[in-house]
Design a protein around this motif. Structure first.
Motif, mmCIF file in Angstrom:
data_model
loop_
_atom_site.group_PDB
_atom_site.id
_atom_site.type_symbol
_atom_site.label_atom_id
_atom_site.label_comp_id
_atom_site.label_asym_id
_atom_site.label_seq_id
_atom_site.Cartn_x
_atom_site.Cartn_y
_atom_site.Cartn_z
ATOM 1 N N LEU A 285 0.865 -1.393 -0.010
ATOM 2 C CA LEU A 285 0.185 -0.071 0.155
ATOM 3 C C LEU A 285 0.807 1.227 -0.042
ATOM 4 O O LEU A 285 0.546 2.125 -1.060
ATOM 5 C CB LEU A 285 -0.802 0.011 1.118
ATOM 6 C CG LEU A 285 -1.786 1.257 1.297
ATOM 7 C CD1 LEU A 285 -2.738 1.603 0.390
ATOM 8 C CD2 LEU A 285 -2.370 0.978 2.855
ATOM 9 N N LYS A 286 2.119 1.200 0.846
ATOM 10 C CA LYS A 286 2.622 2.572 1.075
ATOM 11 C C LYS A 286 3.677 2.543 -0.098
ATOM 12 O O LYS A 286 3.962 3.625 -0.817
ATOM 13 C CB LYS A 286 3.490 2.366 2.585
ATOM 14 C CG LYS A 286 2.400 2.606 3.711
ATOM 15 C CD LYS A 286 3.378 2.583 4.918
ATOM 16 C CE LYS A 286 2.562 3.212 6.047
ATOM 17 N NZ LYS A 286 3.063 3.263 7.309
ATOM 18 N N VAL A 297 -5.349 5.170 -3.718
ATOM 19 C CA VAL A 297 -5.557 4.918 -2.559
ATOM 20 C C VAL A 297 -6.682 5.658 -1.944
ATOM 21 O O VAL A 297 -6.525 6.831 -1.835
ATOM 22 C CB VAL A 297 -4.323 5.531 -1.973
ATOM 23 C CG1 VAL A 297 -4.152 5.368 -0.356
ATOM 24 C CG2 VAL A 297 -2.777 4.887 -2.454
ATOM 25 N N THR A 298 -7.602 4.808 -1.489
ATOM 26 C CA THR A 298 -8.973 5.196 -0.951
ATOM 27 C C THR A 298 -9.085 4.875 0.448
ATOM 28 O O THR A 298 -8.484 4.350 1.105
ATOM 29 C CB THR A 298 -10.091 4.775 -1.832
ATOM 30 O OG1 THR A 298 -9.952 3.179 -1.540
ATOM 31 C CG2 THR A 298 -9.957 4.923 -3.307
ATOM 32 N N THR A 304 -9.303 -1.360 4.917
ATOM 33 C CA THR A 304 -9.474 -2.890 4.659
ATOM 34 C C THR A 304 -8.051 -3.385 5.430
ATOM 35 O O THR A 304 -7.784 -4.284 6.213
ATOM 36 C CB THR A 304 -9.283 -3.413 3.335
ATOM 37 O OG1 THR A 304 -10.470 -2.971 2.557
ATOM 38 C CG2 THR A 304 -9.109 -4.699 3.033
ATOM 39 N N VAL A 305 -6.879 -2.520 5.237
ATOM 40 C CA VAL A 305 -5.657 -2.858 6.078
ATOM 41 C C VAL A 305 -5.766 -2.729 7.273
ATOM 42 O O VAL A 305 -5.182 -3.351 8.162
ATOM 43 C CB VAL A 305 -4.405 -2.061 5.237
ATOM 44 C CG1 VAL A 305 -3.117 -2.523 5.878
ATOM 45 C CG2 VAL A 305 -4.476 -2.406 3.646
ATOM 46 N N LEU A 306 -6.343 -1.692 7.766
ATOM 47 C CA LEU A 306 -6.623 -1.349 9.165
ATOM 48 C C LEU A 306 -7.256 -2.563 9.829
ATOM 49 O O LEU A 306 -6.943 -2.782 10.974
ATOM 50 C CB LEU A 306 -7.251 -0.305 9.453
ATOM 51 C CG LEU A 306 -6.283 1.130 9.171
ATOM 52 C CD1 LEU A 306 -7.428 2.584 9.212
ATOM 53 C CD2 LEU A 306 -5.381 1.543 10.190
ATOM 54 N N THR A 307 -8.485 -2.792 9.410
ATOM 55 C CA THR A 307 -9.098 -4.135 9.660
ATOM 56 C C THR A 307 -8.080 -5.222 9.849
ATOM 57 O O THR A 307 -8.258 -6.212 10.774
ATOM 58 C CB THR A 307 -10.258 -4.321 9.060
ATOM 59 O OG1 THR A 307 -11.106 -3.088 8.920
ATOM 60 C CG2 THR A 307 -11.211 -5.670 9.546
ATOM 61 N N ASN A 333 -3.483 12.715 2.704
ATOM 62 C CA ASN A 333 -4.502 13.602 2.837
ATOM 63 C C ASN A 333 -6.036 12.956 2.610
ATOM 64 O O ASN A 333 -6.922 13.748 2.075
ATOM 65 C CB ASN A 333 -4.562 14.800 1.642
ATOM 66 C CG ASN A 333 -3.152 15.359 2.003
ATOM 67 O OD1 ASN A 333 -2.680 15.861 3.060
ATOM 68 N ND2 ASN A 333 -2.421 15.864 1.015
ATOM 69 N N LEU A 334 -6.177 11.864 3.295
ATOM 70 C CA LEU A 334 -7.492 11.227 3.369
ATOM 71 C C LEU A 334 -8.008 11.506 4.609
ATOM 72 O O LEU A 334 -7.339 11.699 5.960
ATOM 73 C CB LEU A 334 -7.554 9.627 3.111
ATOM 74 C CG LEU A 334 -6.915 9.338 1.729
ATOM 75 C CD1 LEU A 334 -6.823 7.713 1.672
ATOM 76 C CD2 LEU A 334 -8.057 9.758 0.726
ATOM 77 N N VAL A 335 -9.356 11.425 4.795
ATOM 78 C CA VAL A 335 -10.073 11.985 6.119
ATOM 79 C C VAL A 335 -10.548 10.573 6.709
ATOM 80 O O VAL A 335 -11.457 9.980 5.913
ATOM 81 C CB VAL A 335 -11.190 12.787 5.877
ATOM 82 C CG1 VAL A 335 -11.879 13.159 7.424
ATOM 83 C CG2 VAL A 335 -10.723 14.239 5.271
ATOM 84 N N PRO A 336 -10.118 10.067 7.691
ATOM 85 C CA PRO A 336 -10.469 8.719 8.378
ATOM 86 C C PRO A 336 -11.966 9.044 8.659
ATOM 87 O O PRO A 336 -12.398 9.952 9.013
ATOM 88 C CB PRO A 336 -9.660 8.711 9.549
ATOM 89 C CG PRO A 336 -8.203 9.382 9.348
ATOM 90 C CD PRO A 336 -8.974 10.585 8.384
#
Length: 425
Positions: A285-286, A297-298, A304-307, A333-336
């Motif tokens: 991912l990174k 990268v959405t 999905t990776v955090l889960t 710059n994505l908002v969790p």
């Protein structure tokens, strides 16, 4: 003191009952006035306790065709001799308002569907007969429509017959038949159909891909590879070694991958839940997806990776999840959203030690503050509270209480308080 011990145990039981009620949507009238829906208020977020009926979710085009196959108005090749012929030589099924007529028409459609598959199967087994020559003309003239009709039956038999038909047309083309046009787009359609309808979706899809790669007359496109990767991603939780097969396929692709390819690979690794899967998914991912295709990268992909980290038994899983959450907002710059925070909170609370659970509660408090300040996308739901309260109750039952039972009780009280404030608003 005995009295304090009894009080603590009673509180654990009380909070446990509350958690059970929340989880089972049976809190109506318990700890709250009757006929009120607990915790489903604006200040907590959209929690729906209304029993739902068995509605289907979104479906693929093939599944939608399958849903409508019994009452659809479909084109049937003229060589089936079913119904009235239209101007283009294809029979058109009609629909009437009479229930008995509709039932009879559905039966006729089912019979004609089976007849279509049977005739094509007979043609493929003996293409030299006089009847087969008539079938052959229709197939050659309307290949795309015939393949579509076979797939729209919504059965593995229909999909298998469509694949066999396309390979037969490949042979016809190799023999010099200029009317045979088995395009790669048609093979891609069959590949997707295998992923959706086959009883062995991964094996069937990968087998077709291998055949396409090794056959001298067919060349897979990037869409072909991405469809196969998508199949592995979709079935990764049920298919053993899906992560390894996805990596092998990704590394041996004959074409450069795009953002969609990386996204399917990351999702497959994260969902496989194998040892080290979360770390591999994070690395790709990174280091790969973000560097080469940042627009792919959405929030959903990162979630999905955090889960995966929340389900990982790696000792540093909570810290890795928190680090990824920070990277998500600072570097991409994505908002969790609420799912992002819930996954990290769960990662901490799964550790079942005092320090980790209190960090999980601290993050829950941050989420509540963000929501009350106007960040509607992070509205904490019942699961956020339940995760932390349940972790505290487990600590209390194991004698590692400190003030675990009291903390769980305070969270339950805060949930009730926020619920009341939301009703007043």
């Amino acid at each position: 003191m005995p009295g304090a011990q009894i009080s603590s145990r009673f509180l654990v039981v009380l909070v446990s009952i509350g958690i059970y009620c929340i989880s089972n949507k049976s809190c109506d009238g318990f700890l709250m006035p009757h006929n009120t829906i607990p915790f489903s208020v604006k200040s907590i977020g959209p929690i729906d306790f209304t029993p739902t009926t068995g509605t289907r979710g979104s479906t693929s085009p093939i599944e939608r065709d399958h849903n409508n196959v019994r009452c659809r108005t479909s084109f049937i090749p003229s060589w089936l001799n079913v119904g009235a012929e239209s101007d283009d030589g294809f029979s058109v099924a009609t629909v009437t308002g009479d229930e008995e007529s509709e039932e009879r028409e559905r039966d006729e459609n089912n019979d004609s569907d089976e007849d279509m598959v049977s005739r094509i199967e007979k043609y493929l087994s003996d293409s030299s007969s006089e009847e087969a020559s008539v079938v052959s003309d229709d197939i050659l003239d309307e290949t795309e429509r015939v393949v579509s009709d076979l797939i729209s039956l919504g059965s593995q038999r229909g999909v298998t017959t469509a694949e066999k038909l396309l390979w037969h047309l490949v042979e016809e083309k190799e023999r010099g038949n200029e009317r045979a046009h088995p395009t790669i787009d048609l093979f891609n359609t069959v590949l997707y159909a295998h992923a959706t309808l086959s009883s062995t979706p991964v094996d069937s899809a990968l087998s077709l891909l291998t055949h396409l790669e090794t056959h001298p007359s067919t060349t897979p496109t990037l869409h072909t590879y991405n469809t196969a990767l998508s199949t592995l991603s979709h079935h990764s939780r049920r298919y053993r070694f899906a992560d390894k097969k996805a990596m092998r396929l990704f590394e041996t692709m004959s074409l450069p991958p795009d953002g969609t390819s990386y996204t399917h690979l990351v999702t497959t690794l994260a969902r496989s839940r194998g040892r080290g899967a979360a770390a591999r998914a994070t690395k790709i991912l990174k280091e790969s997806l973000f560097r080469s295709h940042p627009s792919n990268v959405t929030v959903a992909t990162v979630n999905t990776v955090l889960t995966a980290w929340s389900k990982s038994d790696e000792p540093d899983a909570p810290d890795r999840a928190a680090e990824l959450l920070g990277w998500m907002s600072s570097s991409v710059n994505l908002v969790p959203d609420a799912v992002s925070f819930t996954a990290v909170i769960d990662a901490f609370c799964q550790r079942k030690d005092w320090r980790s659970v209190t960090r999980g509660e601290g993050m829950l408090n941050e989420v509540i503050s963000l929501y009350l300040s106007g960040e509607s996308d992070v509205a904490p739901d019942k699961f956020c509270f339940t995760i932390v309260m349940s972790a505290y109750c487990k600590l209390a039952r194991r004698g590692r209480s400190r003030d675990a039972a009291k903390r769980a009780g305070r969270l339950l009280a805060r949930m009730e308080r926020l619920s009341e404030e939301g009703r007043e608003g």
